[in-house]
Write an enzyme that holds these catalytic residues in place. Structure first.
Site, mmCIF file in Angstrom:
data_model
loop_
_atom_site.group_PDB
_atom_site.id
_atom_site.type_symbol
_atom_site.label_atom_id
_atom_site.label_comp_id
_atom_site.label_asym_id
_atom_site.label_seq_id
_atom_site.Cartn_x
_atom_site.Cartn_y
_atom_site.Cartn_z
ATOM 1 N N ASN A 1 0.832 -1.208 0.000
ATOM 2 C CA ASN A 1 0.000 0.000 0.000
ATOM 3 C C ASN A 1 0.863 1.254 0.000
ATOM 4 O O ASN A 1 0.965 1.933 -1.012
ATOM 5 C CB ASN A 1 -0.939 -0.006 1.206
ATOM 6 C CG ASN A 1 -2.093 0.968 1.036
ATOM 7 O OD1 ASN A 1 -1.958 2.028 0.445
ATOM 8 N ND2 ASN A 1 -3.248 0.606 1.559
ATOM 9 N N ASP A 2 1.496 1.548 1.115
ATOM 10 C CA ASP A 2 2.255 2.792 1.225
ATOM 11 C C ASP A 2 3.425 2.855 0.247
ATOM 12 O O ASP A 2 3.767 3.936 -0.226
ATOM 13 C CB ASP A 2 2.779 2.956 2.656
ATOM 14 C CG ASP A 2 1.639 3.012 3.670
ATOM 15 O OD1 ASP A 2 0.589 3.575 3.332
ATOM 16 O OD2 ASP A 2 1.802 2.482 4.783
ATOM 17 N N VAL A 3 4.038 1.723 -0.060
ATOM 18 C CA VAL A 3 5.235 1.736 -0.909
ATOM 19 C C VAL A 3 4.907 1.929 -2.379
ATOM 20 O O VAL A 3 5.808 2.043 -3.204
ATOM 21 C CB VAL A 3 6.058 0.444 -0.715
ATOM 22 C CG1 VAL A 3 6.539 0.330 0.717
ATOM 23 C CG2 VAL A 3 5.279 -0.786 -1.125
ATOM 24 N N PHE B 1 -0.057 0.942 6.757
ATOM 25 C CA PHE B 1 0.401 1.247 8.110
ATOM 26 C C PHE B 1 0.533 2.743 8.346
ATOM 27 O O PHE B 1 0.402 3.222 9.458
ATOM 28 C CB PHE B 1 1.754 0.555 8.346
ATOM 29 C CG PHE B 1 1.663 -0.556 9.339
ATOM 30 C CD1 PHE B 1 0.465 -1.162 9.620
ATOM 31 C CD2 PHE B 1 2.798 -0.998 9.996
ATOM 32 C CE1 PHE B 1 0.381 -2.182 10.542
ATOM 33 C CE2 PHE B 1 2.732 -2.025 10.923
ATOM 34 C CZ PHE B 1 1.516 -2.607 11.192
ATOM 35 N N ALA B 2 0.810 3.510 7.273
ATOM 36 C CA ALA B 2 0.962 4.953 7.434
ATOM 37 C C ALA B 2 -0.381 5.653 7.613
ATOM 38 O O ALA B 2 -0.434 6.822 7.972
ATOM 39 C CB ALA B 2 1.687 5.547 6.225
#
Length: 456
Positions: A383-385, A423-424
């Site tokens: 997701n965040d990456v 997670f962010a």
């Protein structure tokens, strides 16, 4: 110097050389296993020679501990799931710190007429070892969800940390003045253990890969200090190697997130960044059946794994799909972000378990310049990456973080259970891009469906 001491020092130099070569081999996935075995052999030889050098007569207790440790190691290696590997690594770091703590304590308690230098380095080993142990336990608890993963802060926490630091400095002075008083030893150990807890509590779960790497460095520094306390050159070298490599890896991971180490360590005390920007658009779901037709015509496919792949245990099914795609004439590659997963190299370990060729794994900087040429990018549990907000939205909390530019591929398939953020905690505009399709459901089941369609 006697002939015996020359032999001991020669073996130490040989072991140190093997450590360096082992560390070099660990820098690439294809040679990492050899590097691990080489380093283990070096440590085994060093331990045996050290025991002989110290003229330890009774080996019964040592052999019992060796057998117990070996049994526990084998059980852990076979039983611990890949999703729990970060927690296991964190515990390993903690055990390393605890060992240095025990050595330092034994040196202070058992020594006679110790020099100020030996007392100081023993105290440093005790301090760092205790911080590493308790900090690793907190990291383990957060990763294993035995405690909440978000930053834990309370009013006056900074002042409590300052008071702890002053207490530790006071205990150091007391130990130097009265090294024979056990009360000062217990005071120092208690304060250091509490400091380890206080350092990790304010760090959120998203930063745990950096924390694990940093704690690994701490364990090496503790071992190095213990080496000075024991006047053992090999322990000094081995600890310095671990400490330096851990710091380098920590720095690499911080750069991958476009953040400083201080920013990571104090993230819980910083104001939460918010933005009035609304990411809006239409989600375009796609069934696995329809995705098959796109993949069947694809000539190049890029797989971008994340922690969701570890949770779904989908790496083996992805390997099956990879082989079917390749037999269909497609070129399959994997893009690995430095902080994907819950520990350094998490995705590399997962894919290695599934026997994915190392030559097919590419780092973010290698993939991004040519990502527009891929027919399909398959995002599995990441997701965040892959969040383009890091490039496009200046008000985003992750703006400036280097990411894999999955949205620039011709087609993007995102395998997710739902629309939850990473997670962010940041919304992902990738999901609303015109070339992105969402395939909802368990990643392993979705990939299995694709495998069956290719096999038919």
């Amino acid at each position: 110097m006697t002939d015996y001491s020359i032999i001991i020092n020669f073996v130490y130099v040989l072991s140190a050389t093997l450590f360096i070569f082992g560390l070099k081999l660990l820098s690439h996935p294809s040679t990492a296993r050899k590097g691990n075995l080489l380093s283990a052999l070096a440590m085994f030889v060093a331990v045996i020679v050290t025991l002989l050098d110290q003229q330890i007569i009774s080996f019964e207790l040592i052999l019992v501990c060796f057998v117990i440790g070996s049994i526990l190691g084998v059980i852990a290696a076979r039983k611990v799931a890949m999703t729990s590997m970060p927690e296991l690594v964190s515990l390993f770091n903690g055990i390393g710190g605890l060992a240095s703590l025990a050595v330092a304590y034994a040196t202070l308690v058992g020594g006679e007429n110790l020099s100020v230098f030996i007392i100081l380095v023993s105290f440093v080993a005790l301090l760092i070892g205790a911080i590493t142990f308790s900090g690793s336990i907190v990291a383990w608890a957060k990763l294993s969800e035995r405690m909440i993963g978000r930053p834990i802060v309370f009013k006056g926490q900074i002042f409590a940390n300052i008071a702890l630091l002053l207490g530790i400095l006071l205990s150091a002075v007391l130990i130097c003045v009265q090294p024979e008083v056990a009360t000062w030893h217990y005071l120092a150990i208690g304060l250091a253990l509490l400091m380890g807890v206080m350092l990790v509590l304010p760090i959120g779960g998203a930063d745990m890969p950096v924390v694990i790497s940093l704690l690994n460095s701490y364990s090496g520094l503790a071992a190095c200090a213990a080496g000075f306390a024991l006047e053992n050159n090999l322990l000094i070298v081995a600890g310095a190697l671990v400490g330096a490599s851990g710091i380098i890896l920590t720095n690499i991971m911080c750069k991958a997130m476009n953040r400083s180490l201080m920013n990571v360590m104090t993230s819980g005390f910083q104001a939460v960044q918010t933005s009035d920007m609304k990411i809006e658009g239409e989600i375009k779901p796609l069934s696995a059946d329809d995705a098959y037709y796109v993949l069947e015509a694809a000539q190049s496919v890029l797989v971008i794994p994340g922690y969701g792949m570890a949770v779904a245990q989908a790496q083996h099914t992805m390997k099956e799909l990879q082989e079917l795609l390749e037999s269909n004439g497609a070129e399959v590659s994997y893009a690995i972000h430095p902080v994907a997963g819950r520990m350094p190299g998490h995705m590399n370990v997962l894919l290695a378990e599934a026997d994915v060729s190392y030559e097919q794994l590419f780092e973010m900087d290698e993939v991004n310049p040519r990502i527009e040429g891929y027919d399909v990018a398959i995002v599995i549990g990441a997701n965040d990456v892959v969040n383009p907000a890091a490039r496009e939205l200046k008000g985003s909390p992750i703006y400036g973080m280097p990411v894999i530019n999955a949205d620039l591929a011709k087609n993007v398939f995102v395998l997710k259970r739902g629309m939850a953020t990473g997670f962010a905690g940041v919304d992902n505009p990738l999901f609303f891009k015109p070339n992105c399709r969402m395939i909802f459901g368990d990643a392993k089941e979705t990939l299995g469906n694709l495998v069956r369609q290719f096999a038919d």
